[in-house]
Every structure is written in structure tokens, then in C-alpha cells.
Scaffold this active site. Structure first.
Site, PDB file in Angstrom:
ATOM      1  CB  ILE A 100      -1.177   0.103   0.865  1.00 26.10           C
ATOM      2  CG1 ILE A 100      -2.401  -1.327   1.303  1.00 26.10           C
ATOM      3  CG2 ILE A 100      -1.557   1.274   1.332  1.00 26.10           C
ATOM      4  CD1 ILE A 100      -2.484  -1.330   2.260  1.00 26.10           C
ATOM      5  CG  ASP A 101       4.859   3.182   1.757  1.00 25.33           C
ATOM      6  OD1 ASP A 101       4.296   4.010   1.418  1.00 25.33           O
ATOM      7  OD2 ASP A 101       5.638   2.765   2.576  1.00 25.33           O
ATOM      8  CB  THR A 102       3.031   4.161  -3.756  1.00 25.90           C
ATOM      9  OG1 THR A 102       2.930   5.445  -3.293  1.00 25.90           O
ATOM     10  CG2 THR A 102       2.002   3.370  -4.428  1.00 25.90           C
TER      11      THR A 102
END
Length: 450
Positions: free
Chosen positions: A358-360
Site C-alpha cells: 500500500i505504501d508507494t
């Protein structure tokens, strides 16, 4: 096999038959999901029937598993694996339940790619003969946490079986932590003979000595935190290698020619990171008694690997699909593209679903700026998080460029690129969506697990 286990096996196999034989759909997750609902420990009955080898790590699991499968099949008739990369408990359960064996006289091998967070649960049921460790880089912080947390998840599985052999990438210093009693086989790079001393770049993860947490130095580095490291505060250093890349002969975007212990090998896929995957496959093959000549033959296969530098012809364009998911992997793909002597275009697709991470924020550590020194002629961005990637590439100096949130527009976008050669860099679920679109339009004939 208990009654519950027998019922779980029956349901899993029946679901698989329905999906493949009747509905002509792929996938092993659903059969495994249904089977584990009935009996979460259904795989235990398979532990004594197979020699089980688990492959895990941040990058390279799928390619390492594919290459190792080819290597082992040079000697063994029955090597079952999870080729589609379905590497969590449900997918692995489905693989074990639906395997079809050919040779009743030879002990089969289960060669399984395993998600780092699933090593303990899978190992507990299948009692591995060996664990293969590729590397650990910062990846999906929302799932794994930092790299030492990730390694601890893997160690929980290894510690259950102190007699299992650990086949590890010795160039990655994190694998020297844990004080494991297991037998060990080490592989790495010895292509440079130097007494130089260098520090890792300032943002490199995993360069702490396992003995006193001091900063390691290197005689040479390959990429990420990997290389020939040593401590300046005590006598800790990289262990002696059992198998080593001794020469890098020629690297192109579509092939890698190199020596292992003085013997030349070639794989039909580019990038130094993929030579590490081949070296891991070589180490497993030798551990299992496969000869160097047999390994050369296995490596010479040019069969496509799902989503890993997969080549697709789209109208007059030569398209290469490459999976990216973290900064180290993205930078290695960028380095691979730099070896291309022809002009090319790049289309980058970013999703942020659970399977992608989810963390980009990792895209800001990918060195897109260095592409200005190549033959790149055009860029475009897309995917569900196209805005993030658009800003990243604009900040990298590529200015305003086309964006494609709707992947149905990707094929026309590819056709409009100004170069014959096009690289598509995609996160996992974006790659699946892209392949589905290409398949629907007749450019790809196979899907995941076909």
C-alpha cells in the site's frame, strides 16, 4: 490421513478439476482456500512424501523458482512447483493437493516459492529439506516492516528445522545474523579481485555488522546491500563461497552471459539481479546432485517467465513487461534498460493494492533520473496510482507526459510510442491487469498458471 484431511483433499482436488477441466480457468488459490477452511493442517500428510525445498526472500523468488525447477527436472522426473507465484498458504496448499506425479519409483521434489511472512506456517507443515534465501530489501513496509523484522519472520521457520540446509546468498550480510546451527551452502559474486575499501551509498539498508552493528565496508558492491563486505571493528567478513560468479561476460536487456566457478553459462533474460537468481538455482541444483552440464542445458531454455521480462509483440512494437515493487528492484530494472543500445520508450504502471504494498513512497528512491543518460525517447504513466508516478517522473525531469488510468487504453498507447522497443514497468496487480487486457486483445495466449 485423517477423515478431516481426506475431506479437505477431496474438496481441493474437486475444485481444481472444476476450474481447469470444466470452466478452463487457472489458479490454485481457491482449491487451497477451501481445503484449508476444512483442515488448516491438510498439507502435513504430504510432508513425508516429498523432498521439500522452500525459496524465499524479497526479490527474485519467482525467477529463482522457475530456473531451479528447470535445473532439477534435468535429473528428477517429478518436481512440482507453484509457477504462477501463488506463494502464500492457500496457493501452496492448492499446489500440493493438485500435483500429478509421473514416476512412482523416484522420490518427488516440492520446490515452492514462499512469501516471507508465510515461511513459518508452510515449513511447520511440510518439514523442508532446504531453505533458499535470495535477498532481503526494504519492501511493502505495511506488511513486513523493516528488513530485520522480515528476516525474523523467515528465521522462525528455519529454526523449526535445524537439520535443514540453508542455501543462502552470502553477499547479503543480513543472512549472517541468527546464529543458525543448520548446515549451510553459500553463493555469491567473486567477479572482481580487489582490496579496495568502500562505504555503501548513504540510503542503503542492511549494512550493519551482525556482530556489533557497526557499519560494514565493502571490497566491492553489486547492488543494494550486496557484495564482498567486511567489518573494520572486528574480524567479521563475508564467509567463503561454495559457488560463485567468477566473471560477467556480456549483459544485454535480453540475455546474460557469465561464468560460475570458471564455467560459462547463459540465461535468456537481462539484468545482474537475474544472474543472482541463476546462481541460486545453480547452488540448489548442485546440492541436489545435478551436474554442471545439466545446469547449462537447463539455463539455455528460452521459455517465457510469467511477468518477468516477458516479451510481447504489440503491432510493430517489441514490448518487455518487467515487474517492479521496491527501490532496489526498480533500480536494477533501470540498470538493465541502460544496457539497451537501441532507442526505447517506457510506460510505468503503479498500483497500491495489498499484493503490491500500500505504501508507494518507495518510488522516490528509484533512480529514474539516470534514464536521461540512455536512449529513452518517451515516457508515460498509468495504473490506479498514476498521479503519484506522474509527479515522480516529472520531478525526475521528464516533464508533462501522457497518463493512462484506464488500462483499456494501454494497447493504443503502446502502439503510439515513438520507438519500436517499449519497456513496461508494472507493480504486481498492475501487471496482472495489463496481461489480462493484452490477452483479451489477442496479444498474449496464456494467463497465470497456464
Amino acid at each position: 490421513m485423517s477423515l478431516k484431511s481426506g475431506l479437505a483433499t477431496f474438496v481441493g482436488k474437486s475444485t481444481y478439476t472444476l476450474l481447469y477441466g470444466v470452466l478452463h480457468r487457472g489458479g490454485t488459490s481457491l482449491p487451497g482456500k477451501l481445503a484449508t477452511k476444512i483442515d488448516p493442517n491438510v498439507m502435513k500428510s504430504y510432508a513425508e512424501k516429498y523432498d521439500v525445498i522452500l525459496i524465499t526472500g524479497t526479490n527474485g523468488k519467482t525467477l529463482t523458482t522457475t530456473l531451479t525447477t528447470r535445473v532439477l527436472r534435468e535429473k528428477y522426473a517429478d518436481v512440482i512447483t507453484n509457477p504462477s507465484g501463488s506463494n502464500m498458504m492457500q496457493g501452496i496448499t492448492g499446489t500440493m493437493l493438485t500435483a500429478k506425479l509421473k514416476d512412482k519409483t523416484q522420490r518427488p521434489i516440492a520446490l515452492l516459492e514462499v512469501d516471507e511472512a508465510n515461511v513459518e506456517s508452510v515449513a511447520r507443515q511440510l518439514k523442508p529439506k532446504a531453505f533458499v534465501l535470495t535477498n532481503i530489501f526494504r519492501d511493502q513496509l505495511d506488511r513486513y516492516g523493516e528488513i530485520y523484522t522480515t528476516y525474523e519472520k523467515i528465521l522462525k521457520g528455519i529454526r523449526l528445522f535445524p537439520g535443514a540446509t540453508v542455501i543462502a546468498n552470502a553477499d547479503s550480510p543480513i543472512f549472517m545474523r541468527g546464529d543458525l546451527p543448520n548446515p549451510k551452502v553459500y553463493f555469491g559474486f567473486n567477479h572482481l579481485q580487489t582490496t579496495n575499501s568502500m562505504r555503501a551509498p548513504h540510503n542503503t539498508d542492511g549494512v550493519l555488522s551482525p556482530t556489533d552493528n557497526s557499519i560494514l565496508r565493502y571490497h566491492f558492491m553489486t547492488f543494494g546491500n550486496q557484495g564482498d563486505y567486511f567489518s573494520v571493528t572486528d574480524d567479521f567478513k563475508r564467509p567463503a563461497l561454495d559457488y560463485a560468479v567468477t566473471s560477467l561476460n556480456k549483459l544485454t536487456p535480453i540475455s546474460s552471459n557469465f561464468d560460475i566457478d570458471g564455467v560459462t553459462y547463459q540465461i535468456e533474460i537481462g539484468g545482474m539481479y537475474n544472474i543472482y537468481n541463476a546462481l541460486a538455482a545453480y547452488a540448489v541444483g548442485r546440492f541436489m546432485g545435478v551436474s554442471a552440464t545439466q545446469i547449462q542445458k537447463a539455463f539455455s531454455s528460452n521459455a517465457q517467465i510469467f511477468g518477468r521480462q516477458e516479451s510481447v509483440k504489440v503491432k510493430d512494437k517489441e514490448v518487455t513487461i518487467v515487474l517492479i515493487k521496491n527501490p532496489v528492484g526498480a533500480n536494477q530494472v533501470i540498470d538493465m534498460m541502460k544496457t539497451d543500445e537501441q532507442p526505447f520508450s517506457m510506460l510505468a504502471l503503479l498500483n497500491a493494492n495489498y499484493a503490491d504494498g500500500i505504501d508507494t513512497s518507495w518510488i522516490w528512491d528509484a533512480d529514474f533520473e539516470s534514464l536521461h543518460d540512455t536512449g529513452i525517447k518517451a515516457v508515460a504513466t498509468g495504473g490506479e496510482r498514476y498521479k503519484d508516478l506522474y509527479v515522480r517522473l516529472k520531478m525526475a525531469g521528464f516533464g508533462d507526459h501522457p497518463v493512462y488510468q484506464d488500462l483499456q487504453k494501454i494497447v493504443p498507447a503502446i502502439a503510439s510510442m515513438p520507438t519500436k522497443r517499449v519497456y513496461i514497468l508494472a507493480t504486481y496487480t498492475a501487471m496482472l491487469q495489463l496481461r489480462a487486457e493484452l490477452k483479451q486483445q489477442g496479444y498474449i495466449n496464456t494467463g497465470m498458471g497456464d
